[in-house]
Design an enzyme around this catalytic site. Structure first.
Site, mmCIF file in Angstrom:
data_model
loop_
_atom_site.group_PDB
_atom_site.id
_atom_site.type_symbol
_atom_site.label_atom_id
_atom_site.label_comp_id
_atom_site.label_asym_id
_atom_site.label_seq_id
_atom_site.Cartn_x
_atom_site.Cartn_y
_atom_site.Cartn_z
ATOM 1 N N GLN A 191 0.881 -1.231 -0.035
ATOM 2 C CA GLN A 191 -0.032 -0.186 -0.009
ATOM 3 C C GLN A 191 0.994 1.322 0.017
ATOM 4 O O GLN A 191 1.855 1.383 0.786
ATOM 5 C CB GLN A 191 -1.067 0.016 1.272
ATOM 6 C CG GLN A 191 -2.206 -1.080 1.208
ATOM 7 C CD GLN A 191 -3.116 -0.706 0.320
ATOM 8 O OE1 GLN A 191 -3.096 0.333 -0.388
ATOM 9 N NE2 GLN A 191 -4.157 -1.281 0.006
ATOM 10 N N GLU A 199 -3.460 -16.804 -1.558
ATOM 11 C CA GLU A 199 -2.765 -15.868 -2.226
ATOM 12 C C GLU A 199 -2.355 -16.294 -3.636
ATOM 13 O O GLU A 199 -1.928 -17.533 -3.675
ATOM 14 C CB GLU A 199 -1.477 -15.343 -1.433
ATOM 15 C CG GLU A 199 -0.722 -14.196 -2.498
ATOM 16 C CD GLU A 199 -1.154 -13.235 -3.121
ATOM 17 O OE1 GLU A 199 -1.067 -13.192 -4.197
ATOM 18 O OE2 GLU A 199 -2.193 -12.526 -2.357
ATOM 19 N N CYS A 256 -10.528 -1.269 -4.118
ATOM 20 C CA CYS A 256 -9.839 -0.275 -4.684
ATOM 21 C C CYS A 256 -10.488 0.073 -5.978
ATOM 22 O O CYS A 256 -9.999 0.935 -6.572
ATOM 23 C CB CYS A 256 -8.600 -0.468 -5.017
ATOM 24 S SG CYS A 256 -8.115 -1.884 -6.034
#
Length: 437
Positions: free
Chosen positions: A270, A320, A393
């Site tokens: 981030q 992931e 996002c």
């Protein structure tokens, strides 16, 4: 030989339209003008203004002049603002940027999902300047002039705007620009430079993307630069994973809630350090993990949410898609003596093939990329966990995915904008979905 006549393709007429009212901003921060030529989206225009613009293409317009300015318009602070494609909302007052971002999410959820949040928390905010701990720079070597350009991409273009500062980047990064430029221009083959990423966490890192391996002379040049500037240099050569210039360099670390986490340069991180921490803490407050609960986390990265959840004693299964990040997550969990099941999986594939997906979960947290999680959200809805915390996002794909959750019996209990990218149209949003009893 017979010749066939083919009329030349005509370029669409670029008509100038004058004194046109701007009725609103779209989700990309562009002014919406309903002209006689149809709806046009004009970058740089604000709601309530009257503008002159040139029609370009089917839906776009280029701002030429502001006949009547909005009271919300401010003078952009950056000298590169008119050319650089990075920030695109510096001309809008900061508080109005945040109001606009929340309104975008509200409208998209209503329009595409018929979903309304039961309550909105005030936006999570922090520094609006000098906040970026990551800065990605484009490179171009002009062989004829023997000159290197290092900078940022122009708006909607491959052209590079050479810069000596960036007002949204941390000063630890921008201070490197002059010496970095002069050093890279001295490489034996500067044309092999792809891009450069500057990162500041527990140390400052320069990550160089190269199309081929660096020579011994280039490594010596870069090593001298690193020593002078007190930075670490990593090389990402061709298809090889990024590697430190000096083998003894350790992995850098960034702060999450109560923890320091290792990551490899090139992995996702981030950009806003302060708001990344605040986001994790808010997400955990909504998730409310309890000891013994079974928590599924999707798109886990290097563990920004995972390990703070594990600290609570909850049983975390973290999924992931990047194998190297799974390895780092697993290694950090072992270092911290935390119980985490870190798994590599393609979440867009049928989950029936995965053993981890056959168990039940009390709660789910997911933080997908801008493409959203259309397949994953369908799989989640089928399993009916009690609570889903969705970090987004991209408000358009959030709205699309929220529609599936609502159809499966979930209500949007709370939502909150995180102003992770001030001065830009990009929107981070935290949402809490709860299944009706």
């Amino acid at each position: 030989m017979a010749q066939i006549y083919r009329p030349s393709a005509k370029r669409p007429q670029q008509q100038v339209l004058r004194n046109q009212p701007v009725k609103a901003l779209n989700h990309q921060g562009q002014g919406i003008v309903a002209s006689a030529q149809g709806v046009r989206f004009v970058s740089g225009a604000l709601t309530g203004e009257r503008i002159d613009f040139r029609s370009e293409g089917k839906h776009q317009g280029k701002l030429l002049n502001i006949q009547q300015a909005s009271a919300d318009r401010v003078i952009p602070a950056c000298k590169y603002y008119d050319a650089c494609g990075g920030c695109d909302l510096q001309h809008l007052a900061l508080e109005k940027q945040r109001e606009h971002k929340q309104q975008v999410v509200v409208e998209l959820l209503a329009k595409f999902a018929d979903v309304t949040a039961q309550s909105w928390l005030p936006p999570l905010t922090a520094d609006a300047w000098r906040y970026r701990r990551r800065l990605r720079l484009a490179c171009h070597w002009d062989r004829k002039r023997q000159r290197l350009t290092l900078g940022l991409r122009a708006a909607q273009s491959k052209q590079i705007v050479a810069i000596d500062d960036c007002l949204v980047a941390q000063e630890q990064l921008t201070a490197l620009l002059p010496s970095l430029h002069s050093t890279l221009a001295k490489l034996q083959k500067p044309e092999q430079l792809g891009h450069v990423e500057l990162i500041h966490v527990d140390r400052t890192i320069v990550l160089l993307r190269l199309t081929a391996g660096a020579s011994a002379a280039d490594k010596a040049l870069l090593e001298a630069f690193a020593e002078r500037q007190h930075v670490d240099i990593w090389l990402h050569c061709a298809e090889q994973p990024p590697r430190p210039l000096l083998p003894q360099q350790q992995l850098p670390r960034y702060e999450s809630s109560q923890l320091m986490l290792e990551f490899q340069p090139g992995d996702f991180l981030q950009a806003h350090a302060v708001l990344s921490l605040a986001m994790v803490e808010q997400a955990l407050a909504w998730l409310d993990p309890q000891a013994g609960e079974s928590i599924l986390e999707l798109y886990a990265g290097s563990g920004n949410f995972t390990l703070p959840i594990a600290l609570t004693g909850a049983q975390v299964t973290a999924i992931e898609g990047v194998p190297s990040m799974v390895e780092r997550l697993h290694a950090t969990a072992q270092q911290q003596q935390l119980q985490v099941s870190a798994v590599h999986a393609d979440l867009e594939q049928d989950w029936r093939h995965y053993s981890w997906a056959q168990q039940s979960f009390d709660k789910v947290l997911l933080d997908p990329a801008r493409a959203g999680a259309i397949h994953a959200i369908t799989e989640i809805a089928q399993r009916q966990p009690r609570r889903v915390i969705y970090v987004s996002c991209a408000p358009d794909t959030l709205a699309r995915d929220a529609k599936h959750l609502q159809a499966a019996g979930y209500q949007l209990k709370q939502a909150q904008i995180i102003d992770m990218f001030p001065q830009t149209h990009h929107i981070e949003c935290l949402t809490w979905f709860e299944r009706e009893a």
